[in-house]
Design a protein around this motif. Structure first.
Motif, short mmCIF file in Angstrom:
data_model
loop_
_atom_site.label_atom_id
_atom_site.label_comp_id
_atom_site.label_asym_id
_atom_site.label_seq_id
_atom_site.Cartn_x
_atom_site.Cartn_y
_atom_site.Cartn_z
N PHE A 24 42.03 42.90 41.65
CA PHE A 24 40.56 42.92 41.64
C PHE A 24 39.98 43.43 40.33
CE2 PHE A 24 41.50 42.34 46.05
CZ PHE A 24 40.46 41.58 46.54
N LEU A 25 40.49 44.54 39.81
CA LEU A 25 39.92 45.09 38.58
C LEU A 25 40.03 44.10 37.42
CD1 LEU A 25 41.13 48.51 39.48
CD2 LEU A 25 39.06 48.35 38.16
N LEU A 35 34.24 50.53 38.43
CA LEU A 35 34.41 50.36 39.87
C LEU A 35 33.78 51.52 40.62
CD1 LEU A 35 35.51 48.91 42.36
CD2 LEU A 35 37.73 50.01 41.92
N ALA A 36 33.99 52.73 40.14
CA ALA A 36 33.42 53.91 40.80
C ALA A 36 31.89 53.82 40.82
CB ALA A 36 33.88 55.18 40.09
N GLU A 37 31.31 53.45 39.70
CA GLU A 37 29.84 53.34 39.63
C GLU A 37 29.34 52.22 40.54
OE1 GLU A 37 28.96 52.82 35.49
OE2 GLU A 37 29.36 54.92 35.01
N ALA A 38 30.01 51.08 40.52
CA ALA A 38 29.58 49.94 41.34
C ALA A 38 29.70 50.24 42.84
CB ALA A 38 30.40 48.70 40.99
N ALA A 39 30.73 51.00 43.22
CA ALA A 39 30.94 51.33 44.63
C ALA A 39 30.15 52.57 45.06
CB ALA A 39 32.43 51.54 44.90
N GLY A 40 29.62 53.30 44.11
CA GLY A 40 28.85 54.50 44.43
C GLY A 40 29.70 55.68 44.87
N VAL A 41 30.89 55.80 44.26
CA VAL A 41 31.78 56.91 44.58
C VAL A 41 32.24 57.56 43.29
CG1 VAL A 41 32.57 55.89 46.76
CG2 VAL A 41 33.82 55.40 44.66
N SER A 45 37.96 59.69 43.15
CA SER A 45 38.37 59.05 44.40
C SER A 45 38.94 57.66 44.13
CB SER A 45 37.23 59.00 45.40
OG SER A 45 36.18 58.17 44.95
N ILE A 46 38.36 56.93 43.19
CA ILE A 46 38.90 55.61 42.84
C ILE A 46 40.26 55.76 42.17
CG2 ILE A 46 38.59 53.60 41.32
CD1 ILE A 46 36.83 53.51 43.82
N ASN A 47 40.39 56.71 41.27
CA ASN A 47 41.65 56.93 40.58
C ASN A 47 42.76 57.27 41.57
OD1 ASN A 47 43.18 57.06 38.18
ND2 ASN A 47 43.04 59.28 38.20
N GLU A 48 42.49 58.14 42.52
CA GLU A 48 43.49 58.51 43.53
C GLU A 48 43.85 57.32 44.41
OE1 GLU A 48 41.89 61.90 45.52
OE2 GLU A 48 42.27 63.23 43.83
N LEU A 49 42.88 56.50 44.74
CA LEU A 49 43.14 55.30 45.53
C LEU A 49 44.01 54.33 44.74
CD1 LEU A 49 42.61 53.60 48.09
CD2 LEU A 49 40.53 52.78 46.97
N LEU A 50 43.69 54.10 43.48
CA LEU A 50 44.45 53.17 42.65
C LEU A 50 45.89 53.61 42.46
CD1 LEU A 50 41.84 52.35 39.85
CD2 LEU A 50 42.48 50.92 41.80
N ARG A 63 32.40 49.70 51.49
CA ARG A 63 31.90 49.61 50.12
C ARG A 63 32.60 48.48 49.36
NH1 ARG A 63 29.24 54.38 48.28
NH2 ARG A 63 29.25 56.02 49.86
N LEU A 64 33.93 48.41 49.45
CA LEU A 64 34.67 47.39 48.73
C LEU A 64 34.40 46.00 49.28
CD1 LEU A 64 38.11 49.18 48.22
CD2 LEU A 64 36.25 48.91 46.56
N GLY A 65 34.27 45.89 50.60
CA GLY A 65 33.94 44.60 51.20
C GLY A 65 32.62 44.07 50.70
N ARG A 66 31.64 44.93 50.62
CA ARG A 66 30.33 44.54 50.11
C ARG A 66 30.40 44.18 48.62
NH1 ARG A 66 25.34 42.52 51.03
NH2 ARG A 66 23.83 43.42 49.61
N LEU A 67 31.10 45.01 47.87
CA LEU A 67 31.20 44.84 46.43
C LEU A 67 31.90 43.53 46.05
CD1 LEU A 67 30.62 46.29 43.72
CD2 LEU A 67 32.89 47.31 43.93
N PHE A 68 33.02 43.24 46.72
CA PHE A 68 33.82 42.07 46.36
C PHE A 68 33.56 40.85 47.23
CE2 PHE A 68 36.52 45.60 44.70
CZ PHE A 68 36.40 45.27 43.36
N GLY A 69 32.68 40.98 48.20
CA GLY A 69 32.32 39.84 49.03
C GLY A 69 33.37 39.42 50.03
N ASN A 70 34.19 40.37 50.45
CA ASN A 70 35.15 40.07 51.51
C ASN A 70 34.91 41.02 52.68
OD1 ASN A 70 36.27 42.43 50.48
ND2 ASN A 70 38.00 41.43 49.53
N ALA A 71 35.69 40.90 53.72
CA ALA A 71 35.47 41.68 54.93
C ALA A 71 36.08 43.08 54.79
CB ALA A 71 36.09 40.98 56.12
N PRO A 72 35.42 44.08 55.33
CA PRO A 72 36.01 45.42 55.34
C PRO A 72 37.36 45.43 56.07
CG PRO A 72 33.77 45.47 56.22
CD PRO A 72 34.10 44.06 55.94
N GLU A 73 37.51 44.52 57.03
CA GLU A 73 38.77 44.43 57.78
C GLU A 73 39.94 44.07 56.87
OE1 GLU A 73 35.44 44.03 60.60
OE2 GLU A 73 35.92 42.98 58.75
N PHE A 74 39.68 43.30 55.82
CA PHE A 74 40.73 42.98 54.84
C PHE A 74 41.33 44.26 54.29
CE2 PHE A 74 41.71 42.62 50.30
CZ PHE A 74 42.74 41.68 50.32
#
Length: 104
Positions: A24-25, A35-41, A45-50, A63-74
């Motif tokens: 994605f990045l 990514l952190a700014e776009a997701a509002g976090v 937290s993004i660095n630890e997730l990555l 947040r990621l589902g909204r940002l990338f246009g996919n489902a949160p369930e993904f």
């Protein structure tokens, strides 16, 4: 409808953070800060997730589902697969000793 798994998984599923980092990045031309700014976090937290040091939360999935246009369930399904794999490895010996119940 789901398709049952007939073979055991032999490798750890891909962590959602690795998906973000590898797919994605670069595709969206994002940095960790972007990514952190776009997701509002926070960037932390993004660095630890990555790095796979943080599990993906339902809030982050939204947040990621909204940002990338996919489902949160993904995102949640990816995290669930990792969590189940880790738990299965941790409890491998104990699980083998549990006898399945039968309906009487």
């Amino acid at each position: 409808m789901s398709i049952p798994n007939s073979k055991p998984v032999r490798r750890r599923p891909t962590h959602p953070g690795e998906m973000l980092r590898e797919d994605f990045l670069p595709d969206f031309g994002l940095t960790v800060t972007g990514l952190a700014e776009a997701a509002g976090v926070s960037r932390q937290s993004i660095n630890e997730l990555l790095r796979g040091r943080r599990a993906l939360s339902p809030e982050m999935a939204l947040r990621l589902g909204r940002l990338f246009g996919n489902a949160p369930e993904f995102w949640l399904n990816a995290q669930r697969a990792v969590d189940l794999w880790d738990a299965a490895q941790l409890l491998k010996v104990e699980r083998a000793s549990i006898k399945p119940l039968r309906v009487v």
